[in-house]
Design a protein around this motif. Sequence first.
Motif, mmCIF file in Angstrom:
data_model
loop_
_atom_site.group_PDB
_atom_site.id
_atom_site.type_symbol
_atom_site.label_atom_id
_atom_site.label_comp_id
_atom_site.label_asym_id
_atom_site.label_seq_id
_atom_site.Cartn_x
_atom_site.Cartn_y
_atom_site.Cartn_z
ATOM 1 N N LYS A 13 5.555 3.443 7.283
ATOM 2 C CA LYS A 13 4.562 2.415 6.947
ATOM 3 C C LYS A 13 3.874 2.772 5.636
ATOM 4 O O LYS A 13 3.382 3.885 5.487
ATOM 5 C CB LYS A 13 3.494 2.306 8.039
ATOM 6 C CG LYS A 13 3.997 1.764 9.343
ATOM 7 C CD LYS A 13 2.847 1.587 10.319
ATOM 8 C CE LYS A 13 3.314 0.880 11.568
ATOM 9 N NZ LYS A 13 2.190 0.546 12.448
ATOM 10 N N ASN B 187 0.724 2.091 3.795
ATOM 11 C CA ASN B 187 -0.649 1.579 3.752
ATOM 12 C C ASN B 187 -1.322 1.938 2.430
ATOM 13 O O ASN B 187 -2.526 1.775 2.285
ATOM 14 C CB ASN B 187 -1.480 2.144 4.916
ATOM 15 C CG ASN B 187 -1.081 1.546 6.250
ATOM 16 O OD1 ASN B 187 -0.374 0.554 6.313
ATOM 17 N ND2 ASN B 187 -1.523 2.172 7.324
ATOM 18 N N ASN C 12 6.909 -2.043 5.699
ATOM 19 C CA ASN C 12 7.499 -0.951 6.469
ATOM 20 C C ASN C 12 8.979 -0.830 6.152
ATOM 21 O O ASN C 12 9.627 -1.810 5.769
ATOM 22 C CB ASN C 12 7.386 -1.210 7.974
ATOM 23 C CG ASN C 12 5.974 -1.334 8.461
ATOM 24 O OD1 ASN C 12 5.036 -0.880 7.819
ATOM 25 N ND2 ASN C 12 5.802 -1.965 9.606
ATOM 26 N N VAL D 150 6.772 7.150 13.948
ATOM 27 C CA VAL D 150 6.166 6.388 12.854
ATOM 28 C C VAL D 150 5.440 7.303 11.878
ATOM 29 O O VAL D 150 4.479 7.976 12.241
ATOM 30 C CB VAL D 150 5.167 5.342 13.411
ATOM 31 C CG1 VAL D 150 4.572 4.514 12.289
ATOM 32 C CG2 VAL D 150 5.841 4.460 14.452
ATOM 33 N N THR E 63 3.082 7.255 8.685
ATOM 34 C CA THR E 63 2.169 6.344 8.003
ATOM 35 C C THR E 63 1.574 7.044 6.803
ATOM 36 O O THR E 63 0.939 8.090 6.921
ATOM 37 C CB THR E 63 1.034 5.866 8.946
ATOM 38 O OG1 THR E 63 1.624 5.275 10.104
ATOM 39 C CG2 THR E 63 0.139 4.852 8.255
#
Length: 149
Positions: free
Chosen positions: A24, A26, A51, A144, A146
Amino acid sequence: MRSAIVALAALASSVSAVGNAIVKNNCPSTFYLWSVGGSIGPEVAVAPGKNYTEVLRRDPTSGGVALKITRTAGGLFTGAPTQIFSYTLDGAQVWYDLSTVFGEPFAGSHLTVTANGGGTIDWPQGTHPGGSQVKVAPSGSNVVFTACA
């Protein structure tokens, strides 16, 4: 015939679905990612708010997969600071880790790796906090990473 059907049903129930490796972004800027096992996949630009996802897999040559991330296009081939989110699918489990090479491209940004049923890797400053970072989760979990959590 009946025993063949029973055997197939048993096999199907023993095969569990695998999760995904998800990256991801961000962060406020695009970064660039390559999926690397026994060979190097194509460069993927991951824009802010987007993503990258791949199904967890076991690489037949190396055994594991490294998702290599740089802040610059082509950075994998120029020695740019590289964030490495790696995983190894091992039957019912997936092992995952976070490391860097040639510098720390996300220094100053919060990084995490999470998985359902597994441990969390947390780099609050975007740099290795020390100690072992290897974690494990069930293979059906999404793992995941991030950036700029």
